[in-house]
Design an enzyme around this catalytic site. Structure first.
Site, PDB file in Angstrom:
ATOM      1  N   CYS A   1       0.810  -1.221   0.000  1.00 38.17           N
ATOM      2  CA  CYS A   1       0.000   0.000   0.000  1.00 38.17           C
ATOM      3  C   CYS A   1       0.842   1.269   0.000  1.00 38.17           C
ATOM      4  O   CYS A   1       0.340   2.352  -0.287  1.00 38.17           O
ATOM      5  CB  CYS A   1      -0.946  -0.003   1.192  1.00 38.17           C
ATOM      6  SG  CYS A   1      -2.022  -1.439   1.193  1.00 38.17           S
TER       7      CYS A   1
ATOM      8  N   HIS B   1      -3.368   6.984   2.236  1.00 38.30           N
ATOM      9  CA  HIS B   1      -3.758   5.675   1.721  1.00 38.30           C
ATOM     10  C   HIS B   1      -5.163   5.388   2.241  1.00 38.30           C
ATOM     11  O   HIS B   1      -5.436   5.551   3.436  1.00 38.30           O
ATOM     12  CB  HIS B   1      -2.757   4.621   2.204  1.00 38.30           C
ATOM     13  CG  HIS B   1      -3.241   3.227   1.997  1.00 38.30           C
ATOM     14  ND1 HIS B   1      -3.803   2.820   0.803  1.00 38.30           N
ATOM     15  CD2 HIS B   1      -3.269   2.157   2.824  1.00 38.30           C
ATOM     16  CE1 HIS B   1      -4.158   1.550   0.915  1.00 38.30           C
ATOM     17  NE2 HIS B   1      -3.847   1.129   2.123  1.00 38.30           N
TER      18      HIS B   1
ATOM     19  N   ASN C   1     -10.176  -0.481  -0.071  1.00 38.84           N
ATOM     20  CA  ASN C   1      -8.719  -0.310  -0.027  1.00 38.84           C
ATOM     21  C   ASN C   1      -8.136  -0.891  -1.320  1.00 38.84           C
ATOM     22  O   ASN C   1      -8.122  -2.106  -1.504  1.00 38.84           O
ATOM     23  CB  ASN C   1      -8.190  -1.052   1.216  1.00 38.84           C
ATOM     24  CG  ASN C   1      -6.678  -1.062   1.298  1.00 38.84           C
ATOM     25  OD1 ASN C   1      -5.981  -0.687   0.351  1.00 38.84           O
ATOM     26  ND2 ASN C   1      -6.155  -1.508   2.430  1.00 38.84           N
TER      27      ASN C   1
HETATM   28  N1  COA Z   1     -18.509  -8.790   9.559  1.00 40.52           N
HETATM   29  C1  COA Z   1     -18.952  -9.054  10.806  1.00 40.52           C
HETATM   30  N2  COA Z   1     -18.153  -9.394  11.830  1.00 40.52           N
HETATM   31  C2  COA Z   1     -16.816  -9.407  11.579  1.00 40.52           C
HETATM   32  C3  COA Z   1     -16.276  -9.135  10.314  1.00 40.52           C
HETATM   33  C4  COA Z   1     -17.192  -8.820   9.281  1.00 40.52           C
HETATM   34  N3  COA Z   1     -16.775  -8.526   8.019  1.00 40.52           N
HETATM   35  N4  COA Z   1     -14.937  -9.255  10.379  1.00 40.52           N
HETATM   36  C5  COA Z   1     -14.628  -9.581  11.647  1.00 40.52           C
HETATM   37  N5  COA Z   1     -15.774  -9.699  12.370  1.00 40.52           N
HETATM   38  C6  COA Z   1     -15.927 -10.041  13.775  1.00 40.52           C
HETATM   39  C7  COA Z   1     -14.785 -10.894  14.300  1.00 40.52           C
HETATM   40  O1  COA Z   1     -14.977 -12.251  13.994  1.00 40.52           O
HETATM   41  C8  COA Z   1     -14.876 -10.623  15.777  1.00 40.52           C
HETATM   42  O2  COA Z   1     -15.919 -11.411  16.305  1.00 40.52           O
HETATM   43  P1  COA Z   1     -15.792 -12.076  17.783  1.00 40.52           P
HETATM   44  O3  COA Z   1     -15.653 -10.933  18.717  1.00 40.52           O
HETATM   45  O4  COA Z   1     -17.050 -12.836  17.897  1.00 40.52           O
HETATM   46  O5  COA Z   1     -14.543 -12.912  17.704  1.00 40.52           O
HETATM   47  C9  COA Z   1     -15.314  -9.164  15.852  1.00 40.52           C
HETATM   48  O6  COA Z   1     -15.880  -8.860  14.572  1.00 40.52           O
HETATM   49  C10 COA Z   1     -14.180  -8.225  16.137  1.00 40.52           C
HETATM   50  O7  COA Z   1     -13.060  -8.586  15.302  1.00 40.52           O
HETATM   51  P2  COA Z   1     -11.817  -7.652  15.157  1.00 40.52           P
HETATM   52  O8  COA Z   1     -10.874  -8.277  14.191  1.00 40.52           O
HETATM   53  O9  COA Z   1     -11.276  -7.322  16.507  1.00 40.52           O
HETATM   54  O10 COA Z   1     -12.517  -6.368  14.534  1.00 40.52           O
HETATM   55  P3  COA Z   1     -11.928  -4.944  14.320  1.00 40.52           P
HETATM   56  O11 COA Z   1     -12.776  -3.951  15.014  1.00 40.52           O
HETATM   57  O12 COA Z   1     -10.452  -4.898  14.600  1.00 40.52           O
HETATM   58  O13 COA Z   1     -12.165  -4.734  12.769  1.00 40.52           O
HETATM   59  C11 COA Z   1     -10.858  -4.779  10.756  1.00 40.52           C
HETATM   60  C12 COA Z   1     -11.544  -5.594  11.847  1.00 40.52           C
HETATM   61  C13 COA Z   1     -10.180  -5.723   9.794  1.00 40.52           C
HETATM   62  C14 COA Z   1     -11.946  -3.972  10.042  1.00 40.52           C
HETATM   63  C15 COA Z   1      -9.836  -3.820  11.430  1.00 40.52           C
HETATM   64  O14 COA Z   1      -9.009  -4.548  12.321  1.00 40.52           O
HETATM   65  C16 COA Z   1      -8.978  -3.138  10.420  1.00 40.52           C
HETATM   66  O15 COA Z   1      -9.446  -2.353   9.616  1.00 40.52           O
HETATM   67  N6  COA Z   1      -7.657  -3.397  10.455  1.00 40.52           N
HETATM   68  C17 COA Z   1      -6.733  -2.851   9.487  1.00 40.52           C
HETATM   69  C18 COA Z   1      -6.679  -3.794   8.309  1.00 40.52           C
HETATM   70  C19 COA Z   1      -6.208  -3.121   7.048  1.00 40.52           C
HETATM   71  O16 COA Z   1      -6.543  -2.001   6.811  1.00 40.52           O
HETATM   72  N7  COA Z   1      -5.435  -3.844   6.244  1.00 40.52           N
HETATM   73  C20 COA Z   1      -4.881  -3.346   5.058  1.00 40.52           C
HETATM   74  C21 COA Z   1      -3.730  -2.506   5.425  1.00 40.52           C
HETATM   75  S1  COA Z   1      -2.972  -1.693   4.093  1.00 40.52           S
END
Ligand code: COA
Length: 321
Positions: free
Chosen positions: A107, A248, A278
């Site tokens: 990215c 980004h 993204n």
């Molecule tokens: N829909 C519904 N529930 C979801 C889900 C979705 N698409 N994805 C994850 N969950 C659930 C998980 O299973 C978890 O459930 P649990 O509590 O029962 O185990 C809960 O939501 C929380 O998961 P978590 O991973 O802690 O969520 P989060 O608030 O951190 O959000 C992301 C997840 C991926 C959106 C967030 O971590 C993020 O944006 N991270 C950066 C990733 C990124 O940008 N990558 C590219 C970088 S260039």
């Protein structure tokens, strides 16, 4: 300077994800800000998207492919492991004999590619360079992993940059960084020389993107805040001196948290993640092109670009348009 961008026609909305995954539009919008993303269809690839964006950038610059001295393409989703995607674009444009190569910084790729191109220009080796950011991560996303696949969209952005004598134009600040210790925050374990493709690696889903979402989140907020402050301090710029920050397009919440941390006003931050998701290396040049075409950025504007991604990598640039 000329810019261009291209996103494929096929659109996948959050409602489409609700049909294949245990997720909801509400969850995705609240956690990421994304409402839809564009996905490549059969016959499309990183090279085809990049070629269209490049044609538009050349048109905008009033140049022909033969005017170029170099093509640098940032991508982590190349058409093939070899040759480079830049060579496919060179051939499609008809930019005969123009040197072409890829840059791999996920990215952060566009900022890395811009820094590379700027180095060639500063040395006086080349004058007109096509810098491309393109990714088609939908080809590598695991559509059964709701924690990652909802994030990614496909697209391409390109900029033709040119040597200038004007001190207020061109790249005024560059900061690149990497931390390989974080390689497993976002990676694709198989298909390379470490773990070549076998029936077993395919069955185990090791050709898909694996991501530690929470760790990436923390890293991205920290690096974006650092880059905003560092760029402004290094160039002695106040908020008023910056016309636009193009981050980004990682996640609406990450962008808001980082700007809040350093008291940077969101109304100067360009965000289009709701429509594209993204798009990795494409996100900054796609946003730059959109902002120029919709009249939000004109000649003479000062733009601060901030990027971070797999590697781990990060990069910032202050550019006078
Ligand atoms: N829909 C519904 N529930 C979801 C889900 C979705 N698409 N994805 C994850 N969950 C659930 C998980 O299973 C978890 O459930 P649990 O509590 O029962 O185990 C809960 O939501 C929380 O998961 P978590 O991973 O802690 O969520 P989060 O608030 O951190 O959000 C992301 C997840 C991926 C959106 C967030 O971590 C993020 O944006 N991270 C950066 C990733 C990124 O940008 N990558 C590219 C970088 S260039």
């Amino acid at each position: 300077m000329g810019t261009g961008s291209y996103a494929p026609q096929t659109v996948m909305t959050n409602a489409d994800f609700e049909k294949i995954l245990d997720t909801s539009d509400e969850w995705i919008v609240q956690r990421t800000g994304i409402r839809q993303r564009h996905l490549v269809a059969d016959g499309e690839s990183s090279a085809t998207l990049a070629t269209e964006a490049s044609r538009r950038a050349l048109d905008d610059a009033g140049m022909a492919p033969g005017d170029l001295d170099l093509i640098v393409c940032a991508t982590v989703s190349p058409d093939m492991l070899l040759p480079s995607t830049a060579c496919f674009v060179q051939e499609a444009l008809g930019a005969t004999d123009v040197p072409a190569f890829d840059v791999s910084a996920a990215c952060s790729g566009f900022v890395y590619a811009l820094a590379t191109a700027n180095g060639f220009i500063s040395q006086g080796l080349y004058r007109r360079i096509l810098v491309i950011g393109v990714d088609t991560l939908s080809r590598f996303a695991d559509f059964s992993d709701r924690g990652s696949c909802i994030l990614f969209g496909d697209g391409a952005g390109a900029a033709v940059i040119e040597a200038t004598d004007r001190p207020d134009r061109g790249v005024r600040y560059l900061k690149l960084g990497a931390d390989g210790k974080g390689w497993d925050y976002i990676c694709m374990p198989a298909g390379g020389s470490r773990k070549p493709a076998t029936a077993e690696t395919v069955a185990a889903g090791e050709h898909f993107i694996k991501m530690r979402g929470r760790d990436v989140y923390k890293f991205a907020v920290e690096k974006m805040a650092f880059l905003l402050e560092d760029a402004m301090a290094a160039c002695n710029l106040s908020v008023d001196d910056i016309d636009m920050v193009i981050p980004h397009q990682v996640n609406q919440r990450i962008i808001e948290s980082a700007t809040e941390k350093v008291n940077f006003p969101m109304d100067k931050v360009y965000v289009n993640i709701e429509r594209y998701g993204n798009t990795s290396g494409a996100s900054i040049p796609l946003a730059l092109d959109e902002a120029r075409r919709n009249g939000q950025l004109g000649s003479g504007a000062t733009v601060l670009m901030v990027a971070f991604g797999a590697g781990l990598t990060w990069g910032g640039a202050v550019v006078g348009l």
